[in-house]
Design a protein around this motif. Structure first.
Motif, PDB file in Angstrom:
ATOM      1  N   THR A   1       0.870  -1.172  -0.044  1.00 10.79           N
ATOM      2  CA  THR A   1      -0.028  -0.049  -0.152  1.00 10.79           C
ATOM      3  C   THR A   1       0.756   1.148  -0.094  1.00 10.79           C
ATOM      4  N   ILE A   2       1.841   1.039   0.704  1.00 14.31           N
ATOM      5  CA  ILE A   2       2.763   2.442   0.779  1.00 14.31           C
ATOM      6  C   ILE A   2       3.477   2.772  -0.610  1.00 14.31           C
ATOM      7  N   GLU A   3       3.815   1.510  -1.034  1.00 13.71           N
ATOM      8  CA  GLU A   3       4.616   1.504  -2.315  1.00 13.71           C
ATOM      9  C   GLU A   3       3.675   2.146  -3.439  1.00 13.71           C
ATOM     10  N   ALA A   4       2.235   1.709  -3.414  1.00 18.25           N
ATOM     11  CA  ALA A   4       1.231   2.375  -4.183  1.00 18.25           C
ATOM     12  C   ALA A   4       1.364   3.812  -4.027  1.00 18.25           C
ATOM     13  N   MET A   5       1.225   4.114  -2.794  1.00 16.30           N
ATOM     14  CA  MET A   5       1.097   5.653  -2.730  1.00 16.30           C
ATOM     15  C   MET A   5       2.440   6.440  -3.068  1.00 16.30           C
ATOM     16  N   GLU A   6       3.351   5.707  -2.860  1.00 16.06           N
ATOM     17  CA  GLU A   6       4.794   6.475  -3.542  1.00 16.06           C
ATOM     18  C   GLU A   6       4.754   6.562  -5.044  1.00 16.06           C
TER      19      GLU A   6
END
Length: 263
Positions: A149-154
């Motif tokens: 999820t954090i990767e997607a937000m990045e």
């Protein structure tokens, strides 16, 4: 966490996220609402043994509490997957199948997940004004759905972990969550040394979902001061939250959601 009251509904909020005036968020309990029995109160799921009318009314109460339009609270169709979806418009809401995490930068749209022992997690990127909502049971946790999820937000919003505020919500606690070897094997494959996530007593093995998800946040170099763990066990507090394990899978589902306030 702090407890708040809206009419007959009891909600909880993370202390760290509640300090951010640009957003609103909630973790719902089971009190209030119009469902009955094991589903008693504010069941938000259409996929348990509840009437559609009850769930619609419960979601109306939720939208009123969050001060958003009824069709502006978006739940994905959760399947314990590791799929993260980006909500770029409300038109995307109808295609959120096999999805257990949502991210968006839309204002006035509350993204939410449901739970009844799994871990709900909320994220806020205070610099780029983006939010995330994650459902992490043991399968999602060992599949590193939070990390993804954090990767997607990045990728989508330019999020940096140093700008994130995270709340790890109520779920089954490490004192209660007894697991088998398949969970431990999967956790070892995902995280390596899991000594901080496992407790053994009386020949039984217990897994710490909170620590496993905090591990993912720390691996992303989040500021520890920006990570809040509710520390509330749904099984031990089944009068306040739905617990699938306590109810032998007859429970309803509570929710956790976050919205960027319209300006």
């Amino acid at each position: 966490m702090i407890s708040i009251q809206f009419d007959k509904l009891q909600f909880w909020q993370f202390s760290n996220l509640s300090k951010c005036n640009e957003i609103n968020h909630f973790v719902s309990g089971r009190k209030g609402g119009c469902s009955t029995g094991e589903l008693g109160g504010l069941n938000l799921s259409f996929k348990v043994n509840d009437s559609e009318l009850n769930v619609i009314q419960n979601r109306k109460l939720l939208s009123a509490a969050m001060n958003v339009a009824e069709n502006h609270i978006v739940f994905p169709e959760q399947t314990h997957s590791d799929r993260v979806a980006v909500l770029r418009s409300l038109d995307d809401a109808d295609a959120l199948v096999n999805t257990d995490a949502l991210v968006t930068n839309l204002k006035g749209v509350c993204i939410a997940v449901m739970s009844a022992d799994c871990v709900p997690i909320l994220l806020y990127d205070k610099k780029n004004m983006a939010v995330g909502a994650v459902h992490a049971g043991w399968r999602g946790t060992v599949s590193k759905i939070l990390d993804k999820t954090i990767e997607a937000m990045e990728k989508e919003f330019g999020t940096k972990a140093s700008d994130l505020i995270a709340g790890i919500g109520p779920s089954i606690s490490p004192e209660i969550y007894e697991v088998g070897h398949e969970v431990i094997d999967a956790a070892e494959n995902a995280f390596g040394n899991i000594s901080s996530m496992v407790n053994k007593r009386e020949g039984k093995t217990f897994f710490n979902l909170w620590e496993a998800n905090k591990f993912q946040l720390k691996s992303r170099q989040l500021n520890p001061d920006n990570i809040e763990i509710a520390g509330i066990c749904t099984y031990q507090n089944a009068d306040e939250f739905f617990s699938a394990r306590k109810s032998q899978n007859k429970a309803g589902r509570f929710g956790a959601g976050i919205v960027i306030n319209p300006r």
